[in-house]
Enzyme design. Structure first.
Site, short mmCIF file in Angstrom:
data_model
loop_
_atom_site.label_atom_id
_atom_site.label_comp_id
_atom_site.label_asym_id
_atom_site.label_seq_id
_atom_site.Cartn_x
_atom_site.Cartn_y
_atom_site.Cartn_z
N ARG A 110 -30.86 58.92 -45.51
CA ARG A 110 -29.94 59.06 -44.38
C ARG A 110 -30.46 58.37 -43.12
O ARG A 110 -29.69 57.81 -42.34
CB ARG A 110 -29.68 60.54 -44.13
N ARG B 24 -34.30 68.32 -54.29
CA ARG B 24 -33.63 69.37 -53.52
C ARG B 24 -32.66 68.72 -52.53
O ARG B 24 -33.02 68.45 -51.38
CB ARG B 24 -34.66 70.22 -52.78
N ASP C 56 -29.82 68.31 -49.77
CA ASP C 56 -29.49 69.13 -48.61
C ASP C 56 -28.05 69.61 -48.66
O ASP C 56 -27.25 69.14 -49.46
CB ASP C 56 -29.68 68.30 -47.33
#
Length: 259
Positions: free
Chosen positions: A198, A50, A52
């Site tokens: 990230r 999934r 972002d």
């Protein structure tokens, strides 16, 4: 019913992420609408991951079930004819009923692009995080080596994660490649936690700027505390490059070919 596996690329800029949400444009929602148009029936799409809002994909994998008799080799052409230009189906395969895009996956590879020019490359603004400061690549590589192997990556996981149990992941690859004034981070693992890549990038960039020592990484891992790691790098530099299913190795990353 047949089960079809698709390899999908998308520019995540104008999507509110992969997962379907009410009144939001999502990758899952757009794919389901396109499939419904072709098959004249509701179709549920399941993704390997999934991504972002703002995150891109080169090799996202999805599956769906259908009783449509469209030949498997015709699915990419048929879907690309009705999909918007920021999603492209690259490949289709008919797979065994036991296949699951998410649960059958044995690993993923992500890449993250940093534009390290003094002034940003306007043509890369949707796909690269502009960092104008000087970065010591060798310091970042030294730090990245401490990340390799099996660790509890709680410190590199968003505090908003819904994962309640095991946060141990096996990071198989943590490469940093310089191409001109672009710096590419490449991570391959058996799985990733929410915002993990990230946060890894944000922490390594702080090492590259001299704000952290490369030897601090083991202590950050041991802390199992999100506050111990660096900031979360923005989403637009991140690409889900490939998903592995055990029968295929992680694809080599040709950084020059992504965009």
């Amino acid at each position: 019913m047949r089960k079809i596996r698709l390899t999908v690329s998308y520019d995540g800029t104008d999507f509110s992420g992969f997962q379907i949400q009410p009144n939001r444009r999502t990758v899952q929602g757009v794919l389901q609408d396109a499939l419904a148009k072709l098959t004249k029936a509701p179709v549920h799409v399941v993704g390997a991951g999934r991504t972002d809002a703002g995150v891109h994909a080169y090799g996202q994998v999805v599956h769906f079930e259908t009783d449509s008799r469209i030949p498997v080799d015709k699915w990419p052409l048929a879907l690309n004819a009705v999909l918007p230009p920021d999603i492209v189906v690259r490949e289709a395969q008919e797979v065994d009923r036991a296949f699951h895009a998410r649960y059958s996956a044995t690993g993923k590879t992500y890449v993250y692009r940093v534009d390290n020019r003094r002034y940003p490359d306007v043509l890369a603004r949707r796909y690269a995080y502009h960092v104008p400061h000087a970065l010591d690549v060798e310091r970042m590589r030294a730090a990245a080596r401490h990340l390799l192997g099996r660790h509890d990556f709680t410190s590199f996981c968003s505090a908003k994660t819904t994962v309640k149990g095991d946060r141990i992941r096996h990071l198989r690859r943590a490469d940093i490649v310089v191409r001109g004034q672009d710096i590419w981070f490449c991570f391959a693992a058996d799985g990733f936690l929410y915002n993990m890549v990230r946060i890894l990038v944000g922490t390594l960039l702080e090492v590259g700027q001299g704000m952290r020592d490369p030897e601090a990484i083991p202590a950050i891992l041991a802390a199992r505390d999100r506050a111990a790691a660096g900031k979360t790098a923005p989403p637009h530099g991140l690409v889900l490059w490939s998903v592995s299913y055990g029968d295929d190795a992680h694809n080599p990353v040709d950084f020059a070919s992504i965009f």
